[in-house]
Design a protein around this motif. Structure first.
Motif, PDB file in Angstrom:
ATOM      1  N   VAL A  73      53.049  40.642  44.270  1.00 49.37           N
ATOM      2  CA  VAL A  73      51.772  41.344  44.131  1.00 49.37           C
ATOM      3  C   VAL A  73      50.817  40.487  43.312  1.00 49.37           C
ATOM      4  O   VAL A  73      51.202  39.896  42.306  1.00 49.37           O
ATOM      5  CB  VAL A  73      51.964  42.716  43.432  1.00 49.37           C
ATOM      6  CG1 VAL A  73      50.631  43.398  43.210  1.00 49.37           C
ATOM      7  CG2 VAL A  73      52.886  43.604  44.240  1.00 49.37           C
ATOM      8  N   LEU A  74      49.568  40.405  43.753  1.00 46.91           N
ATOM      9  CA  LEU A  74      48.514  39.770  42.968  1.00 46.91           C
ATOM     10  C   LEU A  74      47.691  40.872  42.319  1.00 46.91           C
ATOM     11  O   LEU A  74      47.172  41.755  43.008  1.00 46.91           O
ATOM     12  CB  LEU A  74      47.591  38.961  43.877  1.00 46.91           C
ATOM     13  CG  LEU A  74      47.840  37.482  44.049  1.00 46.91           C
ATOM     14  CD1 LEU A  74      46.827  36.904  45.008  1.00 46.91           C
ATOM     15  CD2 LEU A  74      47.810  36.754  42.757  1.00 46.91           C
ATOM     16  N   ASN A  75      47.591  40.851  41.004  1.00 48.72           N
ATOM     17  CA  ASN A  75      46.735  41.798  40.279  1.00 48.72           C
ATOM     18  C   ASN A  75      45.406  41.093  40.021  1.00 48.72           C
ATOM     19  O   ASN A  75      45.356  40.099  39.316  1.00 48.72           O
ATOM     20  CB  ASN A  75      47.392  42.230  38.968  1.00 48.72           C
ATOM     21  CG  ASN A  75      48.625  43.057  39.205  1.00 48.72           C
ATOM     22  OD1 ASN A  75      48.680  43.838  40.141  1.00 48.72           O
ATOM     23  ND2 ASN A  75      49.635  42.880  38.368  1.00 48.72           N
ATOM     24  N   LEU A  76      44.340  41.635  40.590  1.00 53.31           N
ATOM     25  CA  LEU A  76      43.028  41.001  40.499  1.00 53.31           C
ATOM     26  C   LEU A  76      42.056  41.903  39.767  1.00 53.31           C
ATOM     27  O   LEU A  76      42.001  43.102  40.000  1.00 53.31           O
ATOM     28  CB  LEU A  76      42.489  40.719  41.904  1.00 53.31           C
ATOM     29  CG  LEU A  76      43.350  39.824  42.788  1.00 53.31           C
ATOM     30  CD1 LEU A  76      42.874  39.887  44.217  1.00 53.31           C
ATOM     31  CD2 LEU A  76      43.307  38.410  42.288  1.00 53.31           C
ATOM     32  N   PRO A 128      49.116  43.257  47.759  1.00 55.81           N
ATOM     33  CA  PRO A 128      50.503  42.911  48.090  1.00 55.81           C
ATOM     34  C   PRO A 128      50.542  41.665  48.979  1.00 55.81           C
ATOM     35  O   PRO A 128      49.830  41.578  49.974  1.00 55.81           O
ATOM     36  CB  PRO A 128      51.017  44.146  48.823  1.00 55.81           C
ATOM     37  CG  PRO A 128      49.801  44.799  49.370  1.00 55.81           C
ATOM     38  CD  PRO A 128      48.670  44.463  48.432  1.00 55.81           C
ATOM     39  N   LEU A 129      51.377  40.699  48.601  1.00 56.29           N
ATOM     40  CA  LEU A 129      51.509  39.474  49.380  1.00 56.29           C
ATOM     41  C   LEU A 129      52.475  39.707  50.539  1.00 56.29           C
ATOM     42  O   LEU A 129      53.509  40.344  50.370  1.00 56.29           O
ATOM     43  CB  LEU A 129      52.029  38.342  48.494  1.00 56.29           C
ATOM     44  CG  LEU A 129      51.091  37.889  47.391  1.00 56.29           C
ATOM     45  CD1 LEU A 129      51.794  36.943  46.448  1.00 56.29           C
ATOM     46  CD2 LEU A 129      49.874  37.211  47.986  1.00 56.29           C
ATOM     47  N   PRO A 130      52.159  39.197  51.734  1.00 55.94           N
ATOM     48  CA  PRO A 130      53.088  39.349  52.852  1.00 55.94           C
ATOM     49  C   PRO A 130      54.348  38.513  52.641  1.00 55.94           C
ATOM     50  O   PRO A 130      54.363  37.572  51.834  1.00 55.94           O
ATOM     51  CB  PRO A 130      52.287  38.848  54.055  1.00 55.94           C
ATOM     52  CG  PRO A 130      51.122  38.139  53.513  1.00 55.94           C
ATOM     53  CD  PRO A 130      50.917  38.558  52.104  1.00 55.94           C
ATOM     54  N   ASP A 131      55.408  38.865  53.367  1.00 55.35           N
ATOM     55  CA  ASP A 131      56.655  38.107  53.275  1.00 55.35           C
ATOM     56  C   ASP A 131      56.404  36.667  53.714  1.00 55.35           C
ATOM     57  O   ASP A 131      55.748  36.419  54.720  1.00 55.35           O
ATOM     58  CB  ASP A 131      57.734  38.733  54.153  1.00 55.35           C
ATOM     59  CG  ASP A 131      58.149  40.102  53.655  1.00 55.35           C
ATOM     60  OD1 ASP A 131      57.962  40.368  52.447  1.00 55.35           O
ATOM     61  OD2 ASP A 131      58.659  40.896  54.461  1.00 55.35           O
ATOM     62  N   GLY A 132      56.934  35.724  52.960  1.00 54.37           N
ATOM     63  CA  GLY A 132      56.774  34.317  53.290  1.00 54.37           C
ATOM     64  C   GLY A 132      55.632  33.636  52.557  1.00 54.37           C
ATOM     65  O   GLY A 132      55.451  32.430  52.693  1.00 54.37           O
TER      66      GLY A 132
END
Length: 180
Positions: free
Chosen positions: A102-105, A116-120
């Motif tokens: 997860v990127l908290n911005l 949320p970052l995708p898989d990969g």
């Protein structure tokens, strides 16, 4: 003949490619990628190269020839070396923090944005304003970077927002007082 499509794709050491029906699978030290290729194209895999040829000379097969070759080349480069993109956040109080997937911005909204970052795709943050994205799938990496940039596009007056590192934004002059 397509100038891009006729070029052979070199397979580096440690990378293997297999074709099952229309699905090409490429395995390497960084992971595995698979893609379904158009049925108007033939794929020939040797020990050191992959060659993509078209079966006929229709408009569709001619247009897909170079595209398919570029996509397969990106698969080979991705599983052997990987791809990287860097984004820069500019603005007072704008910052980023990477946690597990997860990127908290903090982008000037009244609430923090959790992306949320995708898989990969992996992310690392440098100095709270530079985001480094890495992955083996170039298409997914570019789409993820575009979705992050779309959260706060760069505005042309002050230059605040999310941009690619080194991207030049054309700045506009603000309003000036009217002279009577």
């Amino acid at each position: 003949m397509s100038r891009v499509g006729k070029l052979p794709i070199n397979i580096p050491k440690g990378v293997s490619a297999t074709l099952e029906g229309l699905v090409l699978t490429v395995k390497g030290p960084k992971g595995t990628l698979a893609r379904q290729l158009p049925e108007t194209l033939d794929v020939k895999i040797d020990t050191a190269t992959i060659q993509i040829q078209r079966r006929d000379d229709t408009i569709q097969s001619r247009s897909l020839h170079g595209l398919a070759r570029a996509l397969v080349n990106n698969m080979v480069l991705g599983v052997s070396e990987g791809f990287k993109r860097s984004l820069e956040i500019q603005g007072t109080g704008y910052r980023a923090e990477a946690q597990k997937g997860v990127l908290n911005l903090s982008l000037g909204f009244s609430h923090p944005v959790q992306f949320p970052l995708p898989d990969g795709i992996q992310a690392a943050v440098e100095r709270q304003n530079i985001i480094h994205l890495e992955g083996i799938d170039r298409e997914l990496l570019g789409q993820t970077a575009a979705r992050i940039k779309a959260l706060r596009p760069v505005e042309p007056y002050k230059g605040k927002g999310v941009r690619n590192v080194g991207e030049h934004i054309h700045r506009k002059a603000g309003k000036t007082g009217s002279k009577k």
